[in-house]
Enzyme design. Structure first.
Site, PDB file in Angstrom:
ATOM      1  N   VAL A  15       0.834  -1.205   0.000  1.00  0.00           N
ATOM      2  CA  VAL A  15       0.000   0.000   0.000  1.00  0.00           C
ATOM      3  C   VAL A  15       0.875   1.264   0.000  1.00  0.00           C
ATOM      4  CG1 VAL A  15      -1.827   1.261   1.189  1.00  0.00           C
ATOM      5  CG2 VAL A  15      -1.850  -1.239   1.175  1.00  0.00           C
ATOM      6  N   ARG A  46      11.064  -0.973   8.008  1.00  0.00           N
ATOM      7  CA  ARG A  46      11.836  -1.826   8.928  1.00  0.00           C
ATOM      8  C   ARG A  46      13.256  -1.989   8.419  1.00  0.00           C
ATOM      9  NH1 ARG A  46       7.654  -6.540   9.694  1.00  0.00           N
ATOM     10  NH2 ARG A  46       7.788  -6.202   7.462  1.00  0.00           N
ATOM     11  N   GLY A 134     -10.838  -1.782   0.176  1.00  0.00           N
ATOM     12  CA  GLY A 134      -9.809  -1.264  -0.744  1.00  0.00           C
ATOM     13  C   GLY A 134     -10.245   0.030  -1.385  1.00  0.00           C
ATOM     14  N   ILE A 136     -13.073   0.741  -2.841  1.00  0.00           N
ATOM     15  CA  ILE A 136     -14.527   1.010  -2.882  1.00  0.00           C
ATOM     16  C   ILE A 136     -14.882   2.019  -1.795  1.00  0.00           C
ATOM     17  CG2 ILE A 136     -16.831  -0.008  -2.810  1.00  0.00           C
ATOM     18  CD1 ILE A 136     -15.485  -2.762  -3.078  1.00  0.00           C
ATOM     19  N   LYS A 205     -13.257  -5.710   9.469  1.00  0.00           N
ATOM     20  CA  LYS A 205     -13.979  -4.826   8.541  1.00  0.00           C
ATOM     21  C   LYS A 205     -15.471  -4.788   8.879  1.00  0.00           C
ATOM     22  CE  LYS A 205     -10.673  -5.495   4.795  1.00  0.00           C
ATOM     23  NZ  LYS A 205     -10.269  -6.403   3.708  1.00  0.00           N
TER      24      LYS A 205
HETATM   25  P1  NAP Z   1       3.164  -4.768   3.672  1.00  0.00           P
HETATM   26  O1  NAP Z   1       3.305  -4.930   2.206  1.00  0.00           O
HETATM   27  O2  NAP Z   1       3.610  -5.884   4.538  1.00  0.00           O
HETATM   28  O3  NAP Z   1       3.932  -3.437   4.080  1.00  0.00           O
HETATM   29  C1  NAP Z   1       4.157  -3.072   5.423  1.00  0.00           C
HETATM   30  C2  NAP Z   1       5.194  -1.970   5.456  1.00  0.00           C
HETATM   31  O4  NAP Z   1       5.334  -1.517   6.796  1.00  0.00           O
HETATM   32  C3  NAP Z   1       6.585  -2.385   4.987  1.00  0.00           C
HETATM   33  O5  NAP Z   1       7.170  -1.363   4.249  1.00  0.00           O
HETATM   34  C4  NAP Z   1       7.343  -2.612   6.296  1.00  0.00           C
HETATM   35  O6  NAP Z   1       8.737  -2.298   6.192  1.00  0.00           O
HETATM   36  C5  NAP Z   1       6.705  -1.605   7.203  1.00  0.00           C
HETATM   37  N1  NAP Z   1       6.714  -2.053   8.591  1.00  0.00           N
HETATM   38  C6  NAP Z   1       6.094  -3.126   9.117  1.00  0.00           C
HETATM   39  N2  NAP Z   1       6.337  -3.197  10.440  1.00  0.00           N
HETATM   40  C7  NAP Z   1       7.118  -2.143  10.743  1.00  0.00           C
HETATM   41  C8  NAP Z   1       7.711  -1.661  11.935  1.00  0.00           C
HETATM   42  N3  NAP Z   1       7.541  -2.303  13.109  1.00  0.00           N
HETATM   43  N4  NAP Z   1       8.442  -0.540  11.892  1.00  0.00           N
HETATM   44  C9  NAP Z   1       8.623   0.111  10.722  1.00  0.00           C
HETATM   45  N5  NAP Z   1       8.093  -0.288   9.543  1.00  0.00           N
HETATM   46  C10 NAP Z   1       7.352  -1.399   9.556  1.00  0.00           C
HETATM   47  O7  NAP Z   1       1.640  -4.479   4.061  1.00  0.00           O
HETATM   48  P2  NAP Z   1       0.509  -3.830   3.119  1.00  0.00           P
HETATM   49  O8  NAP Z   1      -0.140  -4.917   2.327  1.00  0.00           O
HETATM   50  O9  NAP Z   1       1.042  -2.649   2.422  1.00  0.00           O
HETATM   51  O10 NAP Z   1      -0.587  -3.415   4.210  1.00  0.00           O
HETATM   52  C11 NAP Z   1      -0.425  -2.244   4.986  1.00  0.00           C
HETATM   53  C12 NAP Z   1      -1.730  -1.897   5.661  1.00  0.00           C
HETATM   54  O11 NAP Z   1      -2.723  -1.641   4.686  1.00  0.00           O
HETATM   55  C13 NAP Z   1      -2.328  -3.011   6.550  1.00  0.00           C
HETATM   56  O12 NAP Z   1      -2.991  -2.414   7.633  1.00  0.00           O
HETATM   57  C14 NAP Z   1      -3.330  -3.676   5.643  1.00  0.00           C
HETATM   58  O13 NAP Z   1      -4.372  -4.315   6.354  1.00  0.00           O
HETATM   59  C15 NAP Z   1      -3.853  -2.475   4.902  1.00  0.00           C
HETATM   60  N6  NAP Z   1      -4.470  -2.771   3.612  1.00  0.00           N
HETATM   61  C16 NAP Z   1      -3.818  -3.529   2.719  1.00  0.00           C
HETATM   62  C17 NAP Z   1      -4.386  -3.774   1.481  1.00  0.00           C
HETATM   63  C18 NAP Z   1      -3.711  -4.626   0.455  1.00  0.00           C
HETATM   64  O14 NAP Z   1      -4.353  -4.933  -0.552  1.00  0.00           O
HETATM   65  N7  NAP Z   1      -2.454  -5.036   0.648  1.00  0.00           N
HETATM   66  C19 NAP Z   1      -5.637  -3.215   1.174  1.00  0.00           C
HETATM   67  C20 NAP Z   1      -6.288  -2.411   2.138  1.00  0.00           C
HETATM   68  C21 NAP Z   1      -5.690  -2.199   3.352  1.00  0.00           C
HETATM   69  P3  NAP Z   1       9.730  -3.161   5.255  1.00  0.00           P
HETATM   70  O15 NAP Z   1       9.264  -2.884   3.854  1.00  0.00           O
HETATM   71  O16 NAP Z   1      11.083  -2.605   5.527  1.00  0.00           O
HETATM   72  O17 NAP Z   1       9.547  -4.579   5.662  1.00  0.00           O
HETATM   73  N1  HSE Z   2      -5.865  -8.563   2.963  1.00  0.00           N
HETATM   74  C1  HSE Z   2      -6.971  -7.737   2.643  1.00  0.00           C
HETATM   75  C2  HSE Z   2      -7.873  -8.460   1.684  1.00  0.00           C
HETATM   76  C3  HSE Z   2      -6.492  -6.453   2.037  1.00  0.00           C
HETATM   77  O1  HSE Z   2      -7.443  -9.482   1.121  1.00  0.00           O
HETATM   78  O2  HSE Z   2      -9.013  -8.039   1.489  1.00  0.00           O
HETATM   79  C4  HSE Z   2      -7.592  -5.465   1.787  1.00  0.00           C
HETATM   80  O3  HSE Z   2      -8.083  -4.951   2.980  1.00  0.00           O
END
Ligand code: NAP
Ligand code: HSE
Length: 428
Positions: A15, A46, A134, A136, A205
């Site tokens: 994201v 991280r 997401g 929507i 959610k």
């Molecule tokens: P992700 O790809 O795992 O990215 C997490 C990021 O946060 C990485 O850059 C990581 O650093 C950093 N991070 C994690 N723990 C940390 C810490 N303790 N200190 C500093 N940095 C830290 O996760 P994501 O899919 O982007 O999801 C992020 C959020 O958006 C979540 O709350 C998720 O539920 C929400 N979300 C995701 C989606 C989706 O489709 N993926 C959709 C809607 C909402 P590094 O890169 O260095 O590891």
């Molecule tokens: N992991 C979540 C999903 C990301 O699959 O719907 C969107 O919130």
């Protein structure tokens, strides 16, 4: 020229990278829209040595203070995920008088009331459109556009990963493990995909949507939750034969003045709208006294759709048009116990293949007032040690959850029943 709108980004994963790309790629359009440039000041990660899918000219930091204590940061965007340190960082940002945009459904579902109260006390906003569905629009519509309605029902598919997995298992017979791996590669899954497949993500959610819809906090632990790990190819095949598809549904409904909240795999009619929501798409159907029925449909996960919601929140905050916090409680809401659910059921059993087995099962169900709607028994299967067995699939007419659970407990102890393979609810 006005000072840029400073954005401190916490997280640069799926994201965060999407958000950074949009802020860079749409720089001019955003400046025109907001009236001043938007500038990412620094980014918390991280591991700064990791290769990134975006090239930024700002520092990648590992100490959140570099962002939280920076006076140039107006808005903190939290896209780290998980409960901690995300919750603490959001509260610290608020304490320092910064607006917050978050995609974190876990933190908002568990700590939303405390976070929004802290924000109100500091006269800042917390926007969380990306936390559900997401790309929507859902939080905004519930906060504003549907506000005149008495909402009676919110039913939908709110997890892209599980919907992708079930779609792949249904359409191409993919294994659960392969489909999950694909969902992870496509950036749909949570950092810990257990949250997706065990339906925690959908429960968070639903808690957020139910709180908005019914005007009182619904906590995630109050949502009945069953994930998709128990759904097998056999369930999918039998469901198809009976005219259904299996979907992970999130349901919050007003029943006799109480709110029923549940997330579990459900059989939905093949011709229904929900059955046609495939892959990472989400759909939420809302019923209200004025609107009748409204449908929200679109991409529920992934980098760009989620970035769309995050950046929309940034624009709203940048133009002081923030959509505001969660609605204050309008009235107390009593939650309905799952045992009171009335539903149709799908039951798959492995039994000994002997005279009287079907009659014994029908008696257990009938004694509890559970009426059978259909029975399927295929050719015999071998249970092990060459013992002949049968796979029996039953659907029921509307029955009570309490009666069905009692029947299942009894069936599990019957010597002729080898396994209760699955118990799924049928969504009408
Ligand atoms: P992700 O790809 O795992 O990215 C997490 C990021 O946060 C990485 O850059 C990581 O650093 C950093 N991070 C994690 N723990 C940390 C810490 N303790 N200190 C500093 N940095 C830290 O996760 P994501 O899919 O982007 O999801 C992020 C959020 O958006 C979540 O709350 C998720 O539920 C929400 N979300 C995701 C989606 C989706 O489709 N993926 C959709 C809607 C909402 P590094 O890169 O260095 O590891
Ligand atoms: N992991 C979540 C999903 C990301 O699959 O719907 C969107 O919130």
């Amino acid at each position: 020229m006005s000072r840029p709108l400073g954005v401190g980004l916490l997280g640069l994963g799926t994201v965060g990278t999407g958000v950074a790309r949009v802020l860079l790629g749409k720089r001019d359009a955003l400046e025109r829209r907001i009236g001043r440039p938007v500038q990412i000041t620094s980014v918390l990660v991280r591991d700064p040595s990791k290769p990134r899918g975006v090239s930024l000219e700002v520092p990648l930091v590992t100490d959140a203070r570099a962002i939280l204590d920076d006076p140039a940061v107006d808005i903190v965007v939290e896209v780290i995920g998980g409960e901690e340190p995300a919750r603490t960082l959001i509260l610290e940002a608020i304490e320092r008088g910064k607006h917050v945009v978050t995609a974190n459904k876990e933190v908002m579902a568990k700590h939303g009331p405390a976070i929004l109260a802290a924000a109100a006390a500091r006269s800042v906003s917390v926007a969380y459109e990306a936390s559900v569905g997401g790309g929507i629009p859902l939080i905004g519509p519930f906060q504003l556009d549907l506000a005149a309605n008495e909402i009676t029902s919110v039913v939908g598919i709110v997890n892209g990963t599980t919907n992708y997995i079930l779609t792949r298992m249904t359409e191409s017979g993919a294994s659960f493990a392969d489909a999950l791996r694909e969902a992870q590669e496509l950036g749909y899954a949570e950092p810990d995909p257990t949250n997706d497949v065990e339906a925690w993500d959908a429960a968070y959610k639903l808690a957020i949507l139910a709180s908005l819809a019914f005007g009182a906090p619904v906590m995630p632990e109050q949502v009945w939750r069953e994930g998709i790990t128990q759904v097998s190819q056999r369930d999918i095949l039998y469901a198809a034969e009976l005219g259904y598809r299996i979907k992970l549904l999130a349901i919050a409904r007003l029943v006799n003045g109480q709110v029923e909240t549940r997330v579990h795999p459900s059989l939905v009619h093949q011709g229904s709208m929900l059955a046609s929501v495939d892959g990472s798409f989400n759909a939420v159907q809302v019923e209200g006294d004025l609107i009748g029925s409204a449908l929200f449909y679109g991409r529920g996960a992934g980098s760009e759709p989620t970035a769309s919601a995050v950046v929309a929140d940034l624009i709203a905050l940048g133009t002081s048009a923030a959509r505001g916090s969660r609605q204050a409680a309008r009235h107390a809401v009593e939650l309905r116990a799952m045992s009171q659910l009335q539903s149709r059921y799908f039951l798959r059993l492995l039994t000994l293949d002997r005279p009287g087995v079907m009659a014994a099962i029908a008696t257990v169900l009938g004694d509890r007032g559970i009426s059978l709607a259909s029975v399927v028994q295929k050719e015999s299967v071998v249970l092990g040690d060459d013992v002949p067995g049968a796979e029996i699939v039953l659907t029921t007419h509307v029955a009570s959850e309490a009666a069905v659970q009692d029947a299942i407990a009894t069936l599990r102890h019957m010597p002729v029943v080898k396994t209760v393979g699955s118990l799924l609810r049928v969504h009408e």
